[in-house]
Design a protein around this motif. Structure first.
Motif, PDB file in Angstrom:
ATOM      1  N   ALA A  47       0.843  -1.193   0.000  1.00 50.60           N
ATOM      2  CA  ALA A  47       0.000   0.000   0.000  1.00 50.60           C
ATOM      3  C   ALA A  47       0.877   1.242   0.000  1.00 50.60           C
ATOM      4  CB  ALA A  47      -0.910  -0.004   1.221  1.00 50.60           C
ATOM      5  N   SER A  48       0.541   2.196  -0.873  1.00 49.73           N
ATOM      6  CA  SER A  48       1.376   3.398  -0.985  1.00 49.73           C
ATOM      7  C   SER A  48       0.590   4.677  -0.765  1.00 49.73           C
ATOM      8  CB  SER A  48       2.031   3.444  -2.370  1.00 49.73           C
ATOM      9  OG  SER A  48       1.041   3.501  -3.386  1.00 49.73           O
ATOM     10  N   GLY A  49      -0.706   4.569  -0.480  1.00 46.51           N
ATOM     11  CA  GLY A  49      -1.526   5.743  -0.266  1.00 46.51           C
ATOM     12  C   GLY A  49      -2.933   5.515  -0.772  1.00 46.51           C
ATOM     13  N   VAL A  50      -3.619   6.611  -1.119  1.00 36.64           N
ATOM     14  CA  VAL A  50      -4.994   6.495  -1.600  1.00 36.64           C
ATOM     15  C   VAL A  50      -5.218   7.449  -2.768  1.00 36.64           C
ATOM     16  CG1 VAL A  50      -5.889   5.824   0.663  1.00 36.64           C
ATOM     17  CG2 VAL A  50      -5.911   8.240  -0.001  1.00 36.64           C
ATOM     18  N   ARG A  51      -6.182   7.073  -3.617  1.00 37.15           N
ATOM     19  CA  ARG A  51      -6.660   7.962  -4.668  1.00 37.15           C
ATOM     20  C   ARG A  51      -8.075   8.368  -4.304  1.00 37.15           C
ATOM     21  NH1 ARG A  51      -5.839   4.932  -8.490  1.00 37.15           N
ATOM     22  NH2 ARG A  51      -3.881   5.832  -9.275  1.00 37.15           N
ATOM     23  N   LEU A  52      -8.333   9.668  -4.306  1.00 34.10           N
ATOM     24  CA  LEU A  52      -9.651  10.168  -3.973  1.00 34.10           C
ATOM     25  C   LEU A  52     -10.570  10.115  -5.186  1.00 34.10           C
ATOM     26  CD1 LEU A  52      -8.721  13.313  -1.821  1.00 34.10           C
ATOM     27  CD2 LEU A  52      -9.021  10.942  -1.088  1.00 34.10           C
ATOM     28  N   ALA A  53     -11.862  10.231  -4.943  1.00 31.92           N
ATOM     29  CA  ALA A  53     -12.834  10.256  -6.042  1.00 31.92           C
ATOM     30  C   ALA A  53     -12.567  11.445  -6.961  1.00 31.92           C
ATOM     31  CB  ALA A  53     -14.250  10.318  -5.473  1.00 31.92           C
ATOM     32  N   SER A  54     -11.956  12.485  -6.424  1.00 30.45           N
ATOM     33  CA  SER A  54     -11.607  13.666  -7.217  1.00 30.45           C
ATOM     34  C   SER A  54     -10.448  13.404  -8.174  1.00 30.45           C
ATOM     35  CB  SER A  54     -11.228  14.821  -6.291  1.00 30.45           C
ATOM     36  OG  SER A  54     -10.043  14.484  -5.555  1.00 30.45           O
ATOM     37  N   GLY A  55      -9.735  12.292  -7.962  1.00 29.98           N
ATOM     38  CA  GLY A  55      -8.559  11.975  -8.757  1.00 29.98           C
ATOM     39  C   GLY A  55      -7.261  12.295  -8.062  1.00 29.98           C
ATOM     40  N   ASP A  56      -7.305  13.073  -6.978  1.00 26.84           N
ATOM     41  CA  ASP A  56      -6.092  13.405  -6.230  1.00 26.84           C
ATOM     42  C   ASP A  56      -5.512  12.164  -5.573  1.00 26.84           C
ATOM     43  OD1 ASP A  56      -6.379  16.106  -6.844  1.00 26.84           O
ATOM     44  OD2 ASP A  56      -7.646  16.475  -5.091  1.00 26.84           O
ATOM     45  N   VAL A  57      -4.193  12.095  -5.505  1.00 25.40           N
ATOM     46  CA  VAL A  57      -3.494  10.965  -4.885  1.00 25.40           C
ATOM     47  C   VAL A  57      -2.752  11.459  -3.654  1.00 25.40           C
ATOM     48  CG1 VAL A  57      -1.714   9.207  -5.193  1.00 25.40           C
ATOM     49  CG2 VAL A  57      -3.259   9.758  -7.085  1.00 25.40           C
ATOM     50  N   LEU A  58      -2.958  10.770  -2.531  1.00 22.63           N
ATOM     51  CA  LEU A  58      -2.281  11.106  -1.286  1.00 22.63           C
ATOM     52  C   LEU A  58      -1.368   9.951  -0.916  1.00 22.63           C
ATOM     53  CD1 LEU A  58      -4.976  12.808  -1.300  1.00 22.63           C
ATOM     54  CD2 LEU A  58      -4.828  12.790   1.182  1.00 22.63           C
ATOM     55  N   PRO A  59      -0.055  10.178  -0.839  1.00 20.85           N
ATOM     56  CA  PRO A  59       0.869   9.100  -0.504  1.00 20.85           C
ATOM     57  C   PRO A  59       0.923   8.852   1.001  1.00 20.85           C
ATOM     58  CG  PRO A  59       2.078  11.120  -0.882  1.00 20.85           C
ATOM     59  CD  PRO A  59       0.640  11.445  -1.153  1.00 20.85           C
ATOM     60  N   ALA A  60       1.264   7.637   1.377  1.00 13.67           N
ATOM     61  CA  ALA A  60       1.410   7.297   2.795  1.00 13.67           C
ATOM     62  C   ALA A  60       2.265   6.049   2.941  1.00 13.67           C
ATOM     63  CB  ALA A  60       0.045   7.067   3.446  1.00 13.67           C
TER      64      ALA A  60
END
Length: 524
Positions: free
Chosen positions: A267-280
């Motif tokens: 797992a490297s993060g999440v993609r929002l419904a808006s298309g933005d990607v947040l790493p973690a």
């Protein structure tokens, strides 16, 4: 508390963590991660923190949407202490006495209290010959509490051996029996059998099929009492947000996670419904376990929690909940306290309608929450606020209930039960009104089949057999909330965060920037 922004994708720092969902389990997980040194961002699609434990205010009435009681305050106190905080300085708990009153269809009542003498007298009044059996049941409950809650419930159960090695003790404790069967082995009166066996419904379980290990709830009530948080469970959620923000974390509302991203097999993060990607570096999903695996990991190969496996699982029942306010009723219904349970004419057969047949019955059993008798802040002066819950089938049965057609007729039936058996004259006093059906749970909380409590806690859907806190499908992904171990209910979801505290390694700190270094030196 912030709303969604548009961050650009970048490699995650070693101390970045994302929690999907600001339900109580997600907020508790964020607190635990913050205490371990992570910079935590909680992402939630609703406009208020708390998930199913949030609230809606309408016409001066605060409707607490989900859990209404606190049964193990020490779990919350331990959580706050892990963050260097004092829970009781942030949230005020009020003990309930009585805990609740059960009203049976034949006119009998059972009032549950913590006081030994009072509860013994209540049992003796109903069925003197069952007094000794009741005491035996309480001893059985305590033994299962120490084994099932303090031992198994506070250990991660993602290794099969941890489950296999306790099977002999399960056998000795007759875990093969249902909760109802165990109650029936101790007492003969059907009123008492109900009073000792209905508790699994509060965590989504069928009392006639859920393992008797869950009779431990009777000991939880006896040992820790039943409490109400002033301001509702929303007050607990809001206090959690304040702790997270004090730790340097943030809670982002109004943003939906569409997918968990994967890089280098983890797992490297999440993609929002808006298309933005947040790493973690660490991702915790407090979304329903079914939604996590079926939707958020839809593009990842899965060995265990495949769509077919999730479809075969037994899910908890659905819930029909009517929230309403009444005008000028503060002095009315003086015999109706904070918690009441109005039992229908059938028990076993009605439960079978809900869990097995998937049939919406004409009769019903109701849990009635009247918080305004304890907490004046939830209603305008002189008025009352109510929450009435009826267990109903989830949406996954053949010929699922069409709630677009049934919502209003069912509310009318519920009103008649309330008029006849608990709140005479209520129909002329109702002002604000709001209903949740299983379709609401499906759409608002993304709950598979609109189930109220995720996967049902049967014996082969508990411990190792339940979705694990540390994902067996994707490294770097962890699960919290009702759908994982130890399970649903406020103590259960807070317990999932405690387990994450044991499973997630401490954060590796990012390098301090020059500006941060200067600020820290100035503060010192």
């Amino acid at each position: 508390m912030t709303h969604a922004s548009s961050p650009s994708a970048s490699p995650p720092a070693a101390d970045q963590a994302i929690v999907i969902g600001a339900g109580i389990g997600g907020l508790a997980s964020a607190m635990r991660l913050g205490a371990k040194g992570y910079q935590v961002t909680v992402i939630d699609r609703l406009d208020r923190a708390g998930g199913r434990g949030s609230s809606i205010t309408q016409g001066g009435h605060r409707f607490d949407l989900g859990p209404t009681i606190v049964t193990v305050p020490q779990g919350l106190r331990d959580l706050w202490a892990a963050c260097g905080r004092n829970f009781d300085a942030d949230v005020r708990l009020v003990p309930m006495d009585p805990f609740y009153e059960i009203r049976f269809a034949d006119g009998e009542t059972f009032t549950a209290r913590q006081d030994d003498a009072a509860i013994k007298a209540e049992v003796a009044r109903i069925s003197p010959s069952d007094s000794k059996g009741y005491q035996r049941f309480l001893k059985d409950s305590e033994a299962r509490y120490w084994f099932g809650y303090e031992d198994m419930g506070r250990k991660p159960m993602h290794k099969l051996w941890d489950t296999l090695k306790v099977i002999p003790k399960f056998a000795r404790m007759r875990a093969d029996r249902s909760v109802y069967a165990h109650a029936a082995s101790r007492v003969k009166d059907e009123h008492l059998r109900f009073a000792l066996s209905f508790h699994p419904l509060f965590i989504g379980g069928d009392p006639f099929n859920v393992t008797s290990m869950y009779i431990l709830v009777s000991h939880l009530e006896k040992a820790f009492g039943v409490h109400y948080a002033m301001g509702g469970v929303q007050a607990i959620a809001d206090a959690m947000v304040r702790v997270i923000e004090a730790q340097g974390g943030s809670v982002v509302q109004g943003a939906e996670v569409d997918e968990i991203t994967i890089a280098d097999g983890r797992a490297s993060g999440v993609r929002l419904a808006s298309g933005d990607v947040l790493p973690a570096a660490v991702v915790v999903s407090n979304a329903d376990a079914g939604h996590t695996y079926d939707r958020l990991l839809r593009n990842a190969p899965k060995k265990r929690w495949t769509p077919a496996r999730l479809k075969r699982a037994r899910w908890s029942m659905g819930l029909y909940v009517w929230y309403f306010g009444t005008k000028g009723t503060k002095g009315m219904w003086g015999d109706v306290g904070h918690h009441s349970i109005v039992v229908g004419p059938r028990y076993r057969d009605h439960i079978k309608d809900i869990f097995i047949r998937g049939k919406l019955a004409d009769d019903m059993s109701l849990y009635v929450h009247r918080p305004s008798v304890t907490d004046p802040s939830c209603a305008p002066a002189g008025d009352d606020t109510f929450y009435v819950l009826s267990p109903v089938p989830h949406l996954g049965h053949d010929n699922a209930v069409d709630w677009t057609a049934e919502e209003e007729p069912y509310r009318a039936k519920m009103l008649k039960v309330l008029e006849d058996r608990l709140l005479p004259g209520v129909s002329g006093r109702i002002g604000e009104s709001l209903t949740f059906t299983p379709e609401t749970f499906r759409d608002r909380y993304l709950s598979p089949f609109g189930a109220g409590f995720s996967i049902e806690p049967r014996i082969l859907q508990s411990a190792w057999f339940r979705p694990h806190n540390i994902s067996e499908e994707l490294p770097g992904l962890y699960l919290a909330g009702a759908g994982t171990h130890p399970g649903a209910g406020l103590p259960g979801v807070v317990g999932t965060a405690e387990l994450l505290g044991k499973l997630v390694p401490d954060a590796r700190r990012r390098a301090e920037t020059a500006a941060e270094h200067a600020l820290r030196l100035a503060a010192e």
